[in-house]
Scaffold this motif. Structure first.
Motif, short mmCIF file in Angstrom:
data_model
loop_
_atom_site.label_atom_id
_atom_site.label_comp_id
_atom_site.label_asym_id
_atom_site.label_seq_id
_atom_site.Cartn_x
_atom_site.Cartn_y
_atom_site.Cartn_z
N MET A 16 -4.98 -53.49 25.72
CA MET A 16 -4.21 -52.61 24.88
C MET A 16 -4.96 -52.44 23.56
SD MET A 16 -0.19 -53.03 23.76
CE MET A 16 0.43 -53.18 25.41
N THR A 17 -5.15 -51.19 23.12
CA THR A 17 -5.81 -50.95 21.84
C THR A 17 -4.83 -51.21 20.70
OG1 THR A 17 -5.20 -48.62 21.89
CG2 THR A 17 -7.33 -49.19 22.86
N ALA A 18 -5.36 -51.28 19.50
CA ALA A 18 -4.52 -51.56 18.34
C ALA A 18 -3.44 -50.49 18.20
CB ALA A 18 -5.38 -51.62 17.09
N PRO A 19 -2.17 -50.90 18.18
CA PRO A 19 -1.09 -49.92 18.09
C PRO A 19 -0.94 -49.39 16.67
CG PRO A 19 -0.19 -52.13 18.07
CD PRO A 19 -1.67 -52.26 18.29
N LYS A 20 -0.47 -48.15 16.55
CA LYS A 20 -0.23 -47.59 15.21
C LYS A 20 1.16 -47.92 14.71
CE LYS A 20 0.87 -43.02 16.97
NZ LYS A 20 1.89 -42.21 16.47
N ASP A 21 2.10 -48.16 15.64
CA ASP A 21 3.46 -48.52 15.25
C ASP A 21 4.18 -49.17 16.43
OD1 ASP A 21 4.32 -46.41 16.97
OD2 ASP A 21 4.48 -45.01 15.29
N HIS A 22 5.42 -49.57 16.22
CA HIS A 22 6.19 -50.25 17.26
C HIS A 22 6.41 -49.36 18.48
CE1 HIS A 22 7.91 -53.86 14.94
NE2 HIS A 22 6.99 -53.32 14.18
#
Length: 118
Positions: free
Chosen positions: A1-7
């Motif tokens: 999983m890539t770095a998420p921008k938000d929840h």
């Protein structure tokens, strides 16, 4: 999983069977910590203030984790075990077959907040 921008992005990218657990956990943490900010730290969504994480959560291939202060885990070790869940020094893992009880989430989050002096 890539770095998420938000929840929302994090939950949407999680394995489909785990999404309802994550959404429920997010809602429970938001109710328990209403003045905390939704943050992303260590590539995980969480709740806290600035760079201090009170409670974070994550999805793996078959289970989820709730991450808190080690003092919160230690203070509630018996309840975690009685719920049939596994704990590490800073986290509790759970699955769709054995979800974490809402009352335990609240106790852990409030204990973590207290331990962090927030």
């Amino acid at each position: 999983m890539t770095a998420p921008k938000d929840h929302d992005a994090y939950i949407a990218a999680a394995p489909e069977p785990l999404r309802p657990l994550l959404a429920d956990l997010r809602a429970q943490l938001a109710r328990t910590l209403p003045d905390a900010e939704e943050i992303i730290a260590y590539n995980m969504p969480g709740f806290g203030f600035g760079k201090t994480v009170i409670a974070g959560y994550a999805a793996f291939s078959k289970q989820c984790g709730l991450y808190l202060s080690n003092a919160a885990i230690a203070a509630h070790a018996d309840e975690i075990a009685a719920s049939g869940l596994k704990a590490t020094k800073t986290g509790v893992t759970f699955s769709p077959a054995k979800p974490i009880p809402d009352a335990l989430v609240a106790k852990l989050a409030l204990s973590s907040r207290k331990a962090l002096g927030l």
